[in-house]
Scaffold this motif. Structure first.
Motif, PDB file in Angstrom:
ATOM      1  N   LYS A 188     100.995  96.185  13.943  1.00 57.63           N
ATOM      2  CA  LYS A 188     100.369  95.444  12.843  1.00 57.63           C
ATOM      3  C   LYS A 188      98.879  95.343  13.116  1.00 57.63           C
ATOM      4  O   LYS A 188      98.476  94.933  14.201  1.00 57.63           O
ATOM      5  CB  LYS A 188     100.957  94.040  12.748  1.00 57.63           C
ATOM      6  CG  LYS A 188     102.442  94.011  12.515  1.00 57.63           C
ATOM      7  CD  LYS A 188     102.964  92.595  12.643  1.00 57.63           C
ATOM      8  CE  LYS A 188     104.475  92.574  12.517  1.00 57.63           C
ATOM      9  NZ  LYS A 188     105.011  91.236  12.769  1.00 57.63           N
ATOM     10  N   ASP A 204     102.677 100.212  10.773  1.00 56.99           N
ATOM     11  CA  ASP A 204     103.187 101.582  10.884  1.00 56.99           C
ATOM     12  C   ASP A 204     104.652 101.586  11.303  1.00 56.99           C
ATOM     13  O   ASP A 204     105.256 100.536  11.510  1.00 56.99           O
ATOM     14  CB  ASP A 204     102.315 102.436  11.813  1.00 56.99           C
ATOM     15  CG  ASP A 204     102.418 102.048  13.272  1.00 56.99           C
ATOM     16  OD1 ASP A 204     103.336 101.284  13.648  1.00 56.99           O
ATOM     17  OD2 ASP A 204     101.584 102.527  14.058  1.00 56.99           O
ATOM     18  N   HIS A 205     105.213 102.787  11.402  1.00 58.15           N
ATOM     19  CA  HIS A 205     106.639 102.950  11.678  1.00 58.15           C
ATOM     20  C   HIS A 205     107.043 102.439  13.057  1.00 58.15           C
ATOM     21  O   HIS A 205     108.219 102.204  13.311  1.00 58.15           O
ATOM     22  CB  HIS A 205     107.041 104.424  11.527  1.00 58.15           C
ATOM     23  CG  HIS A 205     106.383 105.313  12.512  1.00 58.15           C
ATOM     24  ND1 HIS A 205     105.061 105.713  12.371  1.00 58.15           N
ATOM     25  CD2 HIS A 205     106.822 105.864  13.656  1.00 58.15           C
ATOM     26  CE1 HIS A 205     104.729 106.480  13.390  1.00 58.15           C
ATOM     27  NE2 HIS A 205     105.779 106.591  14.182  1.00 58.15           N
ATOM     28  N   THR A 218      97.695  96.563   7.739  1.00 57.69           N
ATOM     29  CA  THR A 218      98.417  97.817   7.943  1.00 57.69           C
ATOM     30  C   THR A 218      99.618  97.568   8.853  1.00 57.69           C
ATOM     31  O   THR A 218      99.608  96.662   9.688  1.00 57.69           O
ATOM     32  CB  THR A 218      97.532  98.918   8.567  1.00 57.69           C
ATOM     33  OG1 THR A 218      97.063  98.474   9.842  1.00 57.69           O
ATOM     34  CG2 THR A 218      96.368  99.261   7.672  1.00 57.69           C
ATOM     35  N   TYR A 272     105.256 106.758   9.082  1.00 60.32           N
ATOM     36  CA  TYR A 272     104.513 106.257   7.923  1.00 60.32           C
ATOM     37  C   TYR A 272     103.507 105.204   8.362  1.00 60.32           C
ATOM     38  O   TYR A 272     103.594 104.629   9.448  1.00 60.32           O
ATOM     39  CB  TYR A 272     105.454 105.654   6.884  1.00 60.32           C
ATOM     40  CG  TYR A 272     106.264 104.486   7.400  1.00 60.32           C
ATOM     41  CD1 TYR A 272     105.732 103.200   7.410  1.00 60.32           C
ATOM     42  CD2 TYR A 272     107.554 104.657   7.892  1.00 60.32           C
ATOM     43  CE1 TYR A 272     106.453 102.131   7.892  1.00 60.32           C
ATOM     44  CE2 TYR A 272     108.281 103.594   8.380  1.00 60.32           C
ATOM     45  CZ  TYR A 272     107.735 102.337   8.375  1.00 60.32           C
ATOM     46  OH  TYR A 272     108.442 101.285   8.865  1.00 60.32           O
ATOM     47  N   GLN A 273     102.571 104.940   7.477  1.00 57.84           N
ATOM     48  CA  GLN A 273     101.657 103.818   7.621  1.00 57.84           C
ATOM     49  C   GLN A 273     101.605 103.113   6.275  1.00 57.84           C
ATOM     50  O   GLN A 273     101.369 103.738   5.243  1.00 57.84           O
ATOM     51  CB  GLN A 273     100.254 104.263   8.035  1.00 57.84           C
ATOM     52  CG  GLN A 273      99.329 103.081   8.253  1.00 57.84           C
ATOM     53  CD  GLN A 273      97.943 103.492   8.705  1.00 57.84           C
ATOM     54  OE1 GLN A 273      97.431 104.525   8.299  1.00 57.84           O
ATOM     55  NE2 GLN A 273      97.344 102.678   9.549  1.00 57.84           N
ATOM     56  N   MET A 331      99.902 100.088   3.915  1.00 56.99           N
ATOM     57  CA  MET A 331      98.641  99.370   3.784  1.00 56.99           C
ATOM     58  C   MET A 331      98.689  98.439   2.579  1.00 56.99           C
ATOM     59  O   MET A 331      99.295  98.780   1.567  1.00 56.99           O
ATOM     60  CB  MET A 331      97.476 100.339   3.613  1.00 56.99           C
ATOM     61  CG  MET A 331      97.165 101.131   4.847  1.00 56.99           C
ATOM     62  SD  MET A 331      95.801 102.267   4.598  1.00 56.99           S
ATOM     63  CE  MET A 331      96.588 103.508   3.582  1.00 56.99           C
ATOM     64  N   SER A 378     108.596  98.056   5.100  1.00 54.43           N
ATOM     65  CA  SER A 378     109.037  98.642   6.359  1.00 54.43           C
ATOM     66  C   SER A 378     110.563  98.657   6.443  1.00 54.43           C
ATOM     67  O   SER A 378     111.167  99.647   6.874  1.00 54.43           O
ATOM     68  CB  SER A 378     108.446  97.862   7.533  1.00 54.43           C
ATOM     69  OG  SER A 378     108.870  98.404   8.753  1.00 54.43           O
ATOM     70  N   THR A 419     103.016 110.138   7.674  1.00 52.42           N
ATOM     71  CA  THR A 419     102.346 110.818   8.782  1.00 52.42           C
ATOM     72  C   THR A 419     103.312 111.825   9.385  1.00 52.42           C
ATOM     73  O   THR A 419     104.465 111.917   8.960  1.00 52.42           O
ATOM     74  CB  THR A 419     101.902 109.801   9.851  1.00 52.42           C
ATOM     75  OG1 THR A 419     103.068 109.160  10.392  1.00 52.42           O
ATOM     76  CG2 THR A 419     100.972 108.746   9.264  1.00 52.42           C
TER      77      THR A 419
END
Length: 133
Positions: free
Chosen positions: A122, A117-118, A115, A95-96, A98, A50, A91
């Motif tokens: 969590k 994401d941006h 997971t 983003y995601q 994993m 991230s 996306t």
């Protein structure tokens, strides 16, 4: 004299039984602890990814799904232990990230996927408490 030999044999058998009972209690607990300890690797790798995505956005104005472009020299997106496979999905808005358990880590029935994401959300599955550890 034969009573002494029998007594020693019984002593040995009692000691072996005690060792067997202790092993039956300790080994599963140790194995569970090992699985739980690798969860930290998955979550820390996603947090690192991230941060690299944030740097990519600042420097290039976009996110990337390419590990080499992000500056990670990893074989096939595996964590250093090889217990998690990392993926980056772009996306429409961001983003995601994993981390999926593979190999021996699949025995961890509580936390098979992490997971992030941006937006910093969590998640984990099949249970939701994996990031809290």
């Amino acid at each position: 004299m034969s009573n002494t030999k029998g007594f020693i044999l019984i002593d040995i058998m009692v000691v072996l039984a005690i060792i067997g009972i202790l092993a039956a209690l300790i080994v599963p607990s140790y194995q569970r602890h090992v699985l739980e300890s690798y969860r930290l690797e998955a979550s820390s790798e996603l947090l690192r990814l991230s941060g690299l995505q944030t740097n990519m956005l600042a420097e290039h104005g976009r996110f990337s799904s390419d590990f080499d472009e992000l500056g990670i020299a990893q074989t096939d997106g595996l964590t250093s232990s090889g217990r998690y496979k990392l993926q980056v999905l772009l996306t429409a808005n961001g983003y995601q990230l994993m981390a999926d358990a593979i190999g021996p880590q699949q025995k961890d029935l509580e936390c098979r996927r992490f997971t992030l994401d941006h937006t910093g959300v969590k998640e984990s599955s099949p249970t939701q408490r994996c990031w809290a550890q």
